[in-house]
Design an enzyme around this catalytic site. Structure first.
Site, PDB file in Angstrom:
ATOM      1  N   ASP A  89      -8.341   4.005  -7.215  1.00  0.00           N
ATOM      2  CA  ASP A  89      -8.706   3.817  -8.615  1.00  0.00           C
ATOM      3  C   ASP A  89      -9.865   2.847  -8.882  1.00  0.00           C
ATOM      4  O   ASP A  89     -10.772   3.156  -9.630  1.00  0.00           O
ATOM      5  CB  ASP A  89      -7.502   3.295  -9.407  1.00  0.00           C
ATOM      6  CG  ASP A  89      -6.304   4.226  -9.345  1.00  0.00           C
ATOM      7  OD1 ASP A  89      -6.345   5.218  -8.601  1.00  0.00           O
ATOM      8  OD2 ASP A  89      -5.313   3.947 -10.049  1.00  0.00           O
TER       9      ASP A  89
ATOM     10  N   GLU B 255       3.420  -1.754  -1.777  1.00  0.00           N
ATOM     11  CA  GLU B 255       2.450  -0.702  -2.103  1.00  0.00           C
ATOM     12  C   GLU B 255       1.230  -0.833  -1.179  1.00  0.00           C
ATOM     13  O   GLU B 255       0.719   0.140  -0.665  1.00  0.00           O
ATOM     14  CB  GLU B 255       2.033  -0.832  -3.575  1.00  0.00           C
ATOM     15  CG  GLU B 255       1.143   0.298  -4.056  1.00  0.00           C
ATOM     16  CD  GLU B 255       0.820   0.202  -5.550  1.00  0.00           C
ATOM     17  OE1 GLU B 255       1.168  -0.830  -6.180  1.00  0.00           O
ATOM     18  OE2 GLU B 255       0.214   1.151  -6.080  1.00  0.00           O
TER      19      GLU B 255
HETATM   20  C1  DGY Z   1      -2.166   4.138 -12.038  1.00  0.00           C
HETATM   21  O1  DGY Z   1      -1.706   4.298 -13.161  1.00  0.00           O
HETATM   22  O2  DGY Z   1      -2.373   3.052 -11.522  1.00  0.00           O
HETATM   23  C2  DGY Z   1      -2.450   5.322 -11.230  1.00  0.00           C
HETATM   24  O3  DGY Z   1      -3.015   5.027 -10.009  1.00  0.00           O
HETATM   25  C3  DGY Z   1      -3.260   6.319 -11.969  1.00  0.00           C
HETATM   26  O4  DGY Z   1      -2.800   7.509 -11.517  1.00  0.00           O
END
Ligand code: DGY
Length: 417
Positions: free
Chosen positions: A152, A381
């Site tokens: 992201d 994560e």
């Molecule tokens: C989040 O919301 O962090 C996700 O990675 C987007 O899909």
């Protein structure tokens, strides 16, 4: 962990932070589930594909049940699906996972039937990519939103994001920062632009024939393309085994074109591939893990050799590789999501690729480091690659799935098929 996050027909990435089904999380989760319940592993992927769009796209989130713990929810996406979904996609791991479930199956008869059902669906997704995200037929597909990459807030997108406005966004409240340390997450400036793009696409009725050219963010990510190329070849293998000659031929052709086109993204000074900004045709000067991931596809041996050297260089600075960004870059941030931390899912794909390319010792080190990370810090994560500090969400499904895969192949000198 996999059982704890199981919601019956799909698995949430983790409780709280991600309360729905995510596309590439699920396809990688199935690889873990197969070790104790093959039928459940197939179901994970089948559930995802039950929400494939008529045009072939497989969305990045399926909102199976309401939850106000996540933003942006279905009302922001407004994709007008019976079961709400997001309107963008994610790295296409499904073809790779289907092949792995199929070839490794202990239960061969149901595996054949279930692979045969999924085959045309995954093929339709692959066809969608090249039709909608490569309209000029360059052989490489573009992402239109950083969330599609799965990485992201990578440094890769910073420059392109300067062209994405942030005015006129509807007021919003983030939820992610209530579940995870805000200093591990994307910034508000990034969130504003993530939402601006969602609003633009929503305004275009989520019509994929229009989105590519309309988006001010169009980036060709080598890692994303490598995953697609690997999945095309994997799907072709499954299709051949099932006597589906035309699906096999189409996917082989996609993979061959993609591999040839990937050469354009190679950067000798960086010793890895780089992203390409399709709005101006320029390579993006950002040495991220996106440019290391192509080792997961059948890239030339000399390229894999260089990538191995690049990872070795990283390991001189870091206790744990592979970092999501080059630690020598001043923009590197050890704890912030995809701007530096190490992730087990990318380690899995990179170790697999290195093994196939003839670098088993480095692959073994990456596996050993990954297992050390979970031993020290639990199923996080992602991890700070300097200190091993657990970051982001905890009790994470795909981290656990990768551990099962690592333990199964560890010491066997065995590459995932
Ligand atoms: C989040 O919301 O962090 C996700 O990675 C987007 O899909």
């Amino acid at each position: 962990m996999l059982r704890e996050n199981d919601r019956g027909t799909y698995t949430v990435p983790t409780r709280g932070l991600y309360p729905f089904q995510w596309n590439w999380d699920s396809c990688l989760t199935a690889l873990g589930q197969r070790h104790f319940d093959e039928a459940r592993a197939w179901l994970e992927i089948e559930t995802l594909f039950a929400h494939q769009w008529p045009d072939g796209m497989v969305p990045h989130i399926v909102f199976h049940v309401p939850s106000d713990g996540y933003f942006p929810g279905p009302e922001v996406w407004a994709t007008n699906r019976l079961v709400p979904t997001s309107g963008i996609t994610q790295p296409p791991v499904a073809g790779f996972s289907v092949k792995r479930l199929f070839t490794e199956a202990r239960d061969k008869t149901p595996a054949r039937a279930r692979a045969a059902e999924l085959l045309p669906k995954v093929d339709a997704w692959h066809r969608w990519f090249y039709a909608m995200r490569d309209p000029q037929g360059e052989g490489l597909v573009a992402i239109l939103h950083p969330w599609e990459s799965g990485r992201d807030n990578s440094i890769d997108w910073d420059e392109a994001f300067r062209r994405v406005p942030s005015d006129g966004i509807e007021p919003y409240t983030r939820r992610d920062t209530q579940h995870a340390d805000p200093s591990h997450r994307p910034t508000k400036e990034q969130y504003d632009r993530y939402l601006w793009l969602v609003q633009l696409f929503r305004g275009l009725g989520w019509d994929n024939a229009r989105l590519h050219d309309a988006s001010p963010f169009r980036v060709v990510d080598p890692g994303f393309n490598a995953i697609l190329i690997r999945s095309c070849n994997a799907l072709a293998d499954v299709a051949e085994a099932l006597g589906e000659a035309s699906i096999a031929a189409d996917n082989r052709a996609r993979a061959a074109r993609g591999l040839a086109a990937l050469e354009r993204l190679w950067s000798a000074p960086h010793g890895q591939y780089l992203c390409l900004d399709r709005t101006n045709g320029a390579l993006i000067d950002s040495a991220s893990i996106g440019g290391i991931l192509p080792v997961f596809a059948a890239i030339p041996k000399a390229r894999a050799e260089e990538i191995a050297r690049t990872i070795e260089r990283q390991s001189e600075r870091l206790r744990y590789v592979v970092a999501s960004h080059d630690p020598a870059d001043p923009r590197f941030e050890a704890k912030r999501y995809w701007r530096g931390p190490a992730w087990l899912v990318t380690n899995y794909m990179i170790a697999d690729g290195l093994r196939s390319a003839g670098h088993p010792a480095l692959a073994d080190r990456i596996v050993a480091m990954s297992l050390e990370l979970i031993t020290q810090s639990g199923f996080a994560e992602y991890y700070d690659p300097v200190t091993a500090e657990p970051c982001g969400g905890g009790r994470f499904t795909w981290t656990a799935a990768m551990v099962l895969e690592f333990l199964a192949t560890e010491g066997q000198n065995g590459s995932p098929t």
